[in-house]
Motif scaffolding. Structure first.
Motif, PDB file in Angstrom:
ATOM      1  N   ASN A 108       0.862  -1.171   0.000  1.00  0.00           N
ATOM      2  CA  ASN A 108       0.000   0.000   0.000  1.00  0.00           C
ATOM      3  C   ASN A 108       0.902   1.226   0.000  1.00  0.00           C
ATOM      4  N   MET A 109       0.656   2.146  -0.910  1.00  0.00           N
ATOM      5  CA  MET A 109       1.524   3.308  -1.060  1.00  0.00           C
ATOM      6  C   MET A 109       1.533   4.189   0.176  1.00  0.00           C
ATOM      7  N   VAL A 110       0.391   4.339   0.830  1.00  0.00           N
ATOM      8  CA  VAL A 110       0.330   5.152   2.051  1.00  0.00           C
ATOM      9  C   VAL A 110       1.193   4.526   3.136  1.00  0.00           C
ATOM     10  N   LEU A 111       1.060   3.216   3.319  1.00  0.00           N
ATOM     11  CA  LEU A 111       1.830   2.525   4.353  1.00  0.00           C
ATOM     12  C   LEU A 111       3.322   2.540   4.050  1.00  0.00           C
ATOM     13  N   LEU A 112       3.663   2.449   2.763  1.00  0.00           N
ATOM     14  CA  LEU A 112       5.073   2.526   2.382  1.00  0.00           C
ATOM     15  C   LEU A 112       5.644   3.909   2.661  1.00  0.00           C
ATOM     16  N   GLN A 113       4.864   4.946   2.366  1.00  0.00           N
ATOM     17  CA  GLN A 113       5.319   6.304   2.679  1.00  0.00           C
ATOM     18  C   GLN A 113       5.580   6.444   4.177  1.00  0.00           C
ATOM     19  N   MET A 114       4.665   5.939   4.974  1.00  0.00           N
ATOM     20  CA  MET A 114       4.835   6.017   6.425  1.00  0.00           C
ATOM     21  C   MET A 114       6.088   5.269   6.867  1.00  0.00           C
ATOM     22  N   HIS A 115       6.286   4.080   6.309  1.00  0.00           N
ATOM     23  CA  HIS A 115       7.415   3.233   6.691  1.00  0.00           C
ATOM     24  C   HIS A 115       8.752   3.827   6.257  1.00  0.00           C
ATOM     25  N   HIS A 116       8.831   4.229   4.993  1.00  0.00           N
ATOM     26  CA  HIS A 116      10.113   4.676   4.445  1.00  0.00           C
ATOM     27  C   HIS A 116      10.440   6.139   4.761  1.00  0.00           C
ATOM     28  N   GLU A 117       9.401   6.970   4.881  1.00  0.00           N
ATOM     29  CA  GLU A 117       9.637   8.389   5.159  1.00  0.00           C
ATOM     30  C   GLU A 117       9.576   8.700   6.647  1.00  0.00           C
ATOM     31  N   GLY A 118       9.092   7.749   7.432  1.00  0.00           N
ATOM     32  CA  GLY A 118       8.980   7.976   8.871  1.00  0.00           C
ATOM     33  C   GLY A 118       7.954   9.052   9.201  1.00  0.00           C
ATOM     34  N   CYS A 119       6.917   9.147   8.390  1.00  0.00           N
ATOM     35  CA  CYS A 119       5.907  10.183   8.601  1.00  0.00           C
ATOM     36  C   CYS A 119       4.624   9.555   9.136  1.00  0.00           C
ATOM     37  N   GLY A 120       3.705  10.393   9.557  1.00  0.00           N
ATOM     38  CA  GLY A 120       2.418   9.931  10.047  1.00  0.00           C
ATOM     39  C   GLY A 120       1.458   9.646   8.907  1.00  0.00           C
ATOM     40  N   GLN A 121       0.321   9.080   9.270  1.00  0.00           N
ATOM     41  CA  GLN A 121      -0.676   8.691   8.289  1.00  0.00           C
ATOM     42  C   GLN A 121      -1.219   9.883   7.502  1.00  0.00           C
ATOM     43  N   ALA A 122      -1.503  10.976   8.171  1.00  0.00           N
ATOM     44  CA  ALA A 122      -2.061  12.142   7.474  1.00  0.00           C
ATOM     45  C   ALA A 122      -1.075  12.685   6.447  1.00  0.00           C
ATOM     46  N   ALA A 123       0.190  12.780   6.819  1.00  0.00           N
ATOM     47  CA  ALA A 123       1.212  13.282   5.894  1.00  0.00           C
ATOM     48  C   ALA A 123       1.383  12.330   4.712  1.00  0.00           C
ATOM     49  N   ALA A 124       1.342  11.031   4.990  1.00  0.00           N
ATOM     50  CA  ALA A 124       1.489  10.051   3.908  1.00  0.00           C
ATOM     51  C   ALA A 124       0.314  10.146   2.941  1.00  0.00           C
ATOM     52  N   MET A 125      -0.901  10.291   3.468  1.00  0.00           N
ATOM     53  CA  MET A 125      -2.068  10.430   2.592  1.00  0.00           C
ATOM     54  C   MET A 125      -1.986  11.719   1.776  1.00  0.00           C
ATOM     55  N   ASP A 126      -1.519  12.786   2.384  1.00  0.00           N
ATOM     56  CA  ASP A 126      -1.343  14.041   1.647  1.00  0.00           C
ATOM     57  C   ASP A 126      -0.366  13.856   0.490  1.00  0.00           C
ATOM     58  N   GLN A 127       0.718  13.122   0.743  1.00  0.00           N
ATOM     59  CA  GLN A 127       1.712  12.881  -0.312  1.00  0.00           C
ATOM     60  C   GLN A 127       1.101  12.089  -1.464  1.00  0.00           C
ATOM     61  N   VAL A 128       0.347  11.054  -1.131  1.00  0.00           N
ATOM     62  CA  VAL A 128      -0.276  10.239  -2.178  1.00  0.00           C
ATOM     63  C   VAL A 128      -1.320  11.054  -2.939  1.00  0.00           C
ATOM     64  N   GLU A 129      -2.100  11.852  -2.228  1.00  0.00           N
ATOM     65  CA  GLU A 129      -3.081  12.716  -2.900  1.00  0.00           C
ATOM     66  C   GLU A 129      -2.379  13.705  -3.830  1.00  0.00           C
ATOM     67  N   GLY A 130      -1.220  14.192  -3.415  1.00  0.00           N
ATOM     68  CA  GLY A 130      -0.434  15.081  -4.267  1.00  0.00           C
ATOM     69  C   GLY A 130       0.026  14.383  -5.536  1.00  0.00           C
ATOM     70  N   GLU A 131       0.397  13.110  -5.409  1.00  0.00           N
ATOM     71  CA  GLU A 131       0.808  12.337  -6.583  1.00  0.00           C
ATOM     72  C   GLU A 131      -0.373  12.110  -7.532  1.00  0.00           C
ATOM     73  N   ILE A 132      -1.552  11.897  -6.972  1.00  0.00           N
ATOM     74  CA  ILE A 132      -2.747  11.754  -7.814  1.00  0.00           C
ATOM     75  C   ILE A 132      -2.985  13.051  -8.584  1.00  0.00           C
ATOM     76  N   ALA A 133      -2.920  14.177  -7.890  1.00  0.00           N
ATOM     77  CA  ALA A 133      -3.159  15.476  -8.536  1.00  0.00           C
ATOM     78  C   ALA A 133      -2.171  15.716  -9.675  1.00  0.00           C
ATOM     79  N   LYS A 134      -0.903  15.355  -9.469  1.00  0.00           N
ATOM     80  CA  LYS A 134       0.109  15.521 -10.523  1.00  0.00           C
ATOM     81  C   LYS A 134      -0.250  14.691 -11.750  1.00  0.00           C
ATOM     82  N   ARG A 135      -0.703  13.469 -11.512  1.00  0.00           N
ATOM     83  CA  ARG A 135      -1.022  12.588 -12.636  1.00  0.00           C
ATOM     84  C   ARG A 135      -2.267  13.055 -13.376  1.00  0.00           C
ATOM     85  N   VAL A 136      -3.249  13.545 -12.661  1.00  0.00           N
ATOM     86  CA  VAL A 136      -4.454  14.066 -13.312  1.00  0.00           C
ATOM     87  C   VAL A 136      -4.095  15.287 -14.163  1.00  0.00           C
ATOM     88  N   GLU A 137      -3.240  16.136 -13.647  1.00  0.00           N
ATOM     89  CA  GLU A 137      -2.798  17.317 -14.404  1.00  0.00           C
ATOM     90  C   GLU A 137      -2.025  16.899 -15.652  1.00  0.00           C
TER      91      GLU A 137
END
Length: 196
Positions: A108-137
């Motif tokens: 799961n990309m959110v869980l991987l962000q949390m694991h590898h970046e050492g960030c919390g769930q909210a920050a990881a979800m924000d990062q993934v949402e940012g990646e979605i926005a980039k791809r839609v653009e």
């Protein structure tokens, strides 16, 4: 359907379906070995196991979209399919993160962000949402480039319907994921606390 076009369609579907099945073997291997090494390793496999490419192949056939191979295989059309795949993966991962965290899954990309970046769930979800926005653009920009390059109205009609099908898959996945009981939490939305 012309013989050459039929062969191209069958070949593409066969390759996409084979990749889909092979990805499950790879995911099973990764589950026994622990966390994937990095996000790109995860995405390389997940892009296949999400099943978007064979789904698009079936959609094109069921809708009678006889996109000429010279157009279907262009870099821009391939990019649209790849962007769609990433959006579907990331939307799914945002909504499935709580369930997968609870069952000890790591694919799961959110869980991987949390694991590898050492960030919390909210920050990881924000990062993934940012990646979605980039791809839609990027999708919108590539679609515009395709529109500017097509000269033949007949070819454009087929391409336009194919692009609409790709968009429908992205939107349909988002709508279904928001509404399905599969990821519903009685008192919390997708952004419930994830630990891991």
């Amino acid at each position: 359907m012309h013989g050459t076009l039929l062969l191209a369609v069958v070949t593409t579907f066969t390759q996409d379906l084979a990749g889909y099945f092979e990805s499950y073997y790879q995911e099973a291997r990764e589950r026994t070995q622990g966390w994937p090494v990095d996000l790109e390793t995860y995405l390389r496999t997940r892009r296949l196991s999400i099943g978007v490419l064979p789904s698009l192949d079936i959609c094109e056939r069921s809708e009678g979209l006889d996109v000429p191979p010279a157009v279907h295989g262009t870099e821009d059309m391939t990019t649209l399919r790849s962007l769609c795949t990433d959006v579907v993966v990331m939307v799914n991962d945002i909504y499935s993160a709580p369930k997968e965290a609870a069952s000890g899954q790591m694919h799961n990309m959110v869980l991987l962000q949390m694991h590898h970046e050492g960030c919390g769930q909210a920050a990881a979800m924000d990062q993934v949402e940012g990646e979605i926005a980039k791809r839609v653009e990027t999708f919108a920009a590539v679609e515009q480039r395709i529109r500017q390059g097509v000269q033949c109205i007949e070819t454009w009609s087929v391409i336009d319907r194919d692009i609409a099908a790709i968009k429908n898959l992205m939107q349909g996945t988002t709508d279904w994921t928001r509404e399905t009981a599969r990821y519903a939490q009685p008192s919390q939305g997708a952004r419930e606390r994830v630990t891991g």
